[in-house]
Design an enzyme around this catalytic site. Sequence first.
Site, short mmCIF file in Angstrom:
data_model
loop_
_atom_site.label_atom_id
_atom_site.label_comp_id
_atom_site.label_asym_id
_atom_site.label_seq_id
_atom_site.Cartn_x
_atom_site.Cartn_y
_atom_site.Cartn_z
N GLU A 93 -2.62 -6.25 -4.10
CA GLU A 93 -3.91 -6.92 -4.15
C GLU A 93 -5.04 -5.90 -4.07
OE1 GLU A 93 -2.92 -11.18 -2.14
OE2 GLU A 93 -2.92 -9.48 -0.80
N CYS A 106 -12.05 -2.71 -2.65
CA CYS A 106 -11.06 -2.36 -1.63
C CYS A 106 -9.72 -2.16 -2.35
CB CYS A 106 -10.99 -3.53 -0.64
SG CYS A 106 -9.75 -3.32 0.62
N CYS A 113 3.47 -1.84 3.81
CA CYS A 113 2.97 -0.77 4.67
C CYS A 113 4.01 -0.51 5.75
CB CYS A 113 1.64 -1.18 5.31
SG CYS A 113 0.93 0.11 6.36
N CYS A 117 1.40 -2.23 12.35
CA CYS A 117 0.39 -2.63 13.34
C CYS A 117 0.61 -4.12 13.65
CB CYS A 117 -1.01 -2.38 12.81
SG CYS A 117 -1.31 -0.63 12.48
N CYS A 120 -1.50 -7.07 11.79
CA CYS A 120 -1.83 -6.94 10.37
C CYS A 120 -0.77 -7.57 9.48
CB CYS A 120 -1.99 -5.46 10.03
SG CYS A 120 -2.41 -5.15 8.30
N CYS A 339 -9.82 -8.14 5.92
CA CYS A 339 -9.05 -7.04 6.51
C CYS A 339 -7.75 -7.54 7.11
CB CYS A 339 -9.82 -6.38 7.63
SG CYS A 339 -11.27 -5.58 7.08
N1 SAH Z 1 -3.78 1.58 6.87
C1 SAH Z 1 -5.19 1.88 6.82
C2 SAH Z 1 -5.89 1.07 5.77
C3 SAH Z 1 -6.01 -0.41 6.07
S1 SAH Z 1 -7.66 -0.75 6.34
C4 SAH Z 1 -5.79 1.71 8.21
O1 SAH Z 1 -5.08 1.29 9.10
O2 SAH Z 1 -6.95 2.06 8.40
C5 SAH Z 1 -7.64 -2.34 6.98
C6 SAH Z 1 -8.38 -2.44 8.30
O3 SAH Z 1 -8.26 -3.78 8.79
C7 SAH Z 1 -7.77 -1.55 9.37
O4 SAH Z 1 -8.78 -1.14 10.24
C8 SAH Z 1 -6.83 -2.52 10.05
O5 SAH Z 1 -6.43 -2.07 11.31
C9 SAH Z 1 -7.68 -3.76 10.09
N2 SAH Z 1 -6.92 -4.99 10.26
C10 SAH Z 1 -5.61 -5.19 10.03
N3 SAH Z 1 -5.27 -6.45 10.29
C11 SAH Z 1 -6.40 -7.07 10.69
C12 SAH Z 1 -6.68 -8.40 11.09
N4 SAH Z 1 -5.75 -9.32 11.10
N5 SAH Z 1 -7.96 -8.67 11.41
C13 SAH Z 1 -8.92 -7.73 11.39
N6 SAH Z 1 -8.70 -6.47 11.02
C14 SAH Z 1 -7.45 -6.14 10.68
#
Ligand code: SAH
Length: 365
Positions: A93, A106, A113, A117, A120, A339
């Site tokens: 996406e 984006c 991935c 985390c 996520c 995000c």
């Molecule tokens: N892997 C990279 C790129 C992803 S950016 C990174 O971790 O930075 C996406 C952003 O959204 C990251 O800051 C991630 O931690 C955050 N994110 C992931 N899941 C989320 C959620 N459910 N709600 C809000 N932010 C989230």
Amino acid sequence: MIKTVDIKNMSFEECRGFFASLGEPAYRADQVFEWLHGKRTASYDEMTNLPVSLRRTLAEVAPLRPPEVLAVHSSPGGATKYLIGLADGNAVETVLMEHDYGLSLCVSSQVGCGMGCAFCASGLEGLVRNLTCGEMIDQILAVSNGIANESPNRRVSSVVMMGSGEPLANYDNVLKFVRLINWKRGYGIGYRHITISTCGIVPGIRRLAQEGLPVTLSVSLHAPDDHTRSALMKINQVYPVGQLIEACVDYANSTGRRVTYEYSLIGGVNDSRDHALRLARLLGGTLCHVNLIPLNPVPETGFARPSQEAVNVFACTLRSAGIETTIRREMGGDIDAACGQLRRRWAGRPGASDPSKRRDEGGRD
Ligand code: SAH
């Protein structure tokens, strides 16, 4: 069968080398790059300043596969999510966001991935594979074509590597992509308008600092201490908070660029005033900016959104401590494009609908 190459996957230098291997002059790389990345031409037949015989050879040895748009979903809030099909049947996406300063894209850097985390969606099924540079180009190409159909005078003006995947775990392809979209006669996206986001891979941050590119580094911090952070992010067991901040401070010092810390506020987990005070102590005096993201719910993870009150108190606490803080504008939540909500929606899922039948579902209204 002849071995084919993907020309969208080539850096400028690689493209020159490719034409040299065909016995062609180096300026052919300029010509083809302008067609591909400047005019976004979909077929060699249209590249009228190339001899017909060369066009034929190219179609054979470097066939052009146009990006495959499997679905487009627009939200009233100004986000449009594109599902892009890859040649091997996977899909990723990419999300276009409308801001007052322009159109921001984006981009995903991996299928799935591997960082795991806890909050996520992109990591729920683990890492499938890295994207090639060409597959990242296909994301901006597909979206740019979409924009051109609707409003010819508009263009993507900034790119954030914040789609699915960990960009610094696919370092070489991401850097090649970043340099390619910066190419002046192509997408022409200034380095200052490109953000590379990482969950905190310290060696990658240190390597990026050496590249001499004024891109913005964005670090997904989400907690001010190892205890809280390790419970949310596996990477913290490898590169704990102290090491991470040290690398970020060095990055800011050597590039002169302010580091952005993303902090997703999760109800009852990392959103207390005490967390904010500790975050302020951790970052105080460094060249930084904190971007607060109220958690976007991902049902499987069981985490809750913070209260509006907690978000306000958190932001005020940081600001009073002199830390520049913004609260991310909500965008795309209604179409699962915000995000951490990006995932391989249909790919390989039991009971998932056939992507070919989902084409244009949702429409761009
Ligand atoms: N892997 C990279 C790129 C992803 S950016 C990174 O971790 O930075 C996406 C952003 O959204 C990251 O800051 C991630 O931690 C955050 N994110 C992931 N899941 C989320 C959620 N459910 N709600 C809000 N932010 C989230």
